[in-house]
Write an enzyme that holds these catalytic residues in place. Sequence first.
Site, PDB file in Angstrom:
ATOM      1  N   TRP A 241       0.830  -1.207   0.000  1.00  0.00           N
ATOM      2  CA  TRP A 241       0.000   0.000   0.000  1.00  0.00           C
ATOM      3  C   TRP A 241       0.860   1.251   0.000  1.00  0.00           C
ATOM      4  O   TRP A 241       0.390   2.334  -0.346  1.00  0.00           O
ATOM      5  CB  TRP A 241      -0.954   0.006   1.191  1.00  0.00           C
ATOM      6  CG  TRP A 241      -0.351   0.425   2.510  1.00  0.00           C
ATOM      7  CD1 TRP A 241       0.758  -0.089   3.117  1.00  0.00           C
ATOM      8  CD2 TRP A 241      -0.851   1.441   3.392  1.00  0.00           C
ATOM      9  NE1 TRP A 241       0.984   0.536   4.321  1.00  0.00           N
ATOM     10  CE2 TRP A 241       0.014   1.478   4.522  1.00  0.00           C
ATOM     11  CE3 TRP A 241      -1.937   2.315   3.355  1.00  0.00           C
ATOM     12  CZ2 TRP A 241      -0.181   2.360   5.590  1.00  0.00           C
ATOM     13  CZ3 TRP A 241      -2.132   3.185   4.425  1.00  0.00           C
ATOM     14  CH2 TRP A 241      -1.261   3.201   5.522  1.00  0.00           C
TER      15      TRP A 241
ATOM     16  N   GLU B  10      -0.525  -1.909  12.291  1.00  0.00           N
ATOM     17  CA  GLU B  10      -0.342  -3.360  12.184  1.00  0.00           C
ATOM     18  C   GLU B  10      -0.148  -4.054  13.528  1.00  0.00           C
ATOM     19  O   GLU B  10      -0.004  -5.275  13.568  1.00  0.00           O
ATOM     20  CB  GLU B  10       0.824  -3.662  11.241  1.00  0.00           C
ATOM     21  CG  GLU B  10       0.499  -3.304   9.800  1.00  0.00           C
ATOM     22  CD  GLU B  10       1.674  -3.434   8.855  1.00  0.00           C
ATOM     23  OE1 GLU B  10       1.430  -3.564   7.641  1.00  0.00           O
ATOM     24  OE2 GLU B  10       2.831  -3.387   9.322  1.00  0.00           O
TER      25      GLU B  10
END
Length: 713
Positions: A317, A451
């Site tokens: 990304w 994350e």
Amino acid sequence: MIINSQEYLQPPQWWNERVEAGNLLSISNGEQEPTNYLMTNVGNGYVAFVIGGESIYVGGVYNGPAINLGDANNLPSHRAGIPNFQNIEISNAQFQYAGLDIENATYTRVYSIPSSPGTIVKQIFYAHQKIRNILVQEIEVDNSNIETDVTLQLSVVGINLTANVDFNILNLTNTQFTGNDYQLYNLTIKVPEVNFMTSVAVTTTTIPQSITIKSGEKKKHHYVTSFLTNIETNDYIEGSLDIYKTTFLLADQLIKSHLDEWNKIWISGIEVGGDSHLQQVVNSSLYYLFSSIRDDWSYGMSPGGLASDGYNGHSFWDTETWMLPPILLLNPKLVRDCLLQYRINNLPGAHEKALSYKSNNYTGFMFPWESAFTGIEVCPTFAPTGILEQHITADIALAIRQYYYLTGDLDWLIDFGYKALKGIAEFWASRVEYDQLNQQYSINTIIPPDEYAVGVNNSVYTNVAVKMTFEWVIEVATLINDTENIPFEHWSSIANGLVILFDEVNQWHPEYQGYNGETIKQADVVLLGFPLMYNMSKEARKNDLIYYEAVTTNSGPAMTYSMHTVAWLELESLENATKQWFRSYNNCNNSPFLVWTETPTGGAVNFATGMGGFLQGLMFGYGGVRIHQGNLDFYPQLPEGTTSLKIRSMNYIGSTFNVGWNQTTITFEMLTFNPSVYLTLLSTEYDNIILNTLDPIYLTFGSKFQIYFNNNN
């Protein structure tokens, strides 16, 4: 090479002036080149390498399987390292100084010869920008004021053709293909991603053990390495040889065509007044980005750039969210033909990933978290991100929106983008879960940009990005009169019914369902304000920022601080923005060549993601640029320690212009015009100025203004 000496040659005045202007990064006066970890590189978007490194990398060339089970003997898909035939050492020379010429995309070492005082040797490396398939090295020896001949001892270091971990290498030298002046190799990867066995033909100048320059002579020697893959042509071996022969005959002319091509790239850029170090960081960041991609080679952009195997050379990304936006403002064609086209080319891989979730009945285009040659998922299976970090599929859709809003390129949107967008919407429609009781849609078991949060439900970033994706696809379908060919009502229902977590009492967005103040890895909820530009009150924007600044780890990537900078500037808090701004580019200060690391203490090197975030802080933060449907917004401000900023040759709807500002005045200058549209400037000082001349327009510093367009009918 010999490196011990008490006296060193000093760079000439022009060299120092280029350093001060931010166009050259230099070491001198006994400084030594950094280790490979923080060493600079040369590249042209097709081929690149770290100076002094053992490997050369060609974009799109990977070794290793797509599926890796964590076996140490079974390396995952990663950039395949070609032996560095350009790693020439001059063993009897004494290093004096060196520099990366950012503007010219060359790296130069300067030596003296202890046995021949007064002889000067220059070693210049570059990846040819126009002829993408070649690397060039020049060794120039100035013996013009010396009365004796001088001999240089040469060798290529670090070459081991029999123990290469990525390629089986066949030496074709002294066959029917070649002669004694050059060598030819056929390199074939050992393990394919799926089926296709990539091969690279390499033709390279034979390096003599020594070269002698006569007294009173100044001479330049050229060493060329050409590359051609079977991705490009089946005749790649003969093709590599042909490229080599043609370019070597023109060796004296190669540098000019290389510089001319980089001059075109630098038509667009960013100028900083009053802070030469910041100008160096800006220019080097742009150089490292531009040298990793090109518009005729669509193989994505890795967080480690093209010159390293960082993050295995995969695309994440990071491409669309961090690197693409600043490149887009300066060179939208590069974004379209390299970054977006890479995703378009790999739609089959995205569809394959969706279908692999058989028990979930997913369909459409589900882009992989890590993508390499084929576009299928290549994230190692021991990492949960490959399974659960899915917001990338929405991020790609919104990158297409950014490109279209900035360029108005409807032909590309219809021919390429719309197919991707429909497939993305189909995936999310199959991914959401409907709660009949509350009549809401949820996205469960996800990893958001933070994350540290694994397997959470209703990530507010993910859900907002998905909501905007559906709205964007519906907008395009309406624009091109295709609403009857999509499930318009269903997709509208999802867009309007997705759970968007918000604490009405305290006016802030929880990161995910059940979030309770846990430490986060990086900017997540803060991204709702930018780049998503989600509609919220200033109070909520500020509350999100204050809350998540306090719970973000100090060991995360630099992009967090760039986004905090953008947010505080949007909220007109210059003092708070300044605190975050200096942190946003602290990760490149450990290297004389401003090579970024992922975190303050290390991590991935040549961290292009951090460069992209930093440039966003400058352009979208201090420039206040916002890309909307039909208009661009600007709110120029100055970073502490600077006297002026200028975004040079910015592209919008086929026209280009400069926007510059200092402590008193904003200057807007048209450069080129798209005859199909006319642009208009609107500000608090001026009401609808049609931009049809090259005459500059002056605004008072501190003004907000808008550029919008209308079609010429």
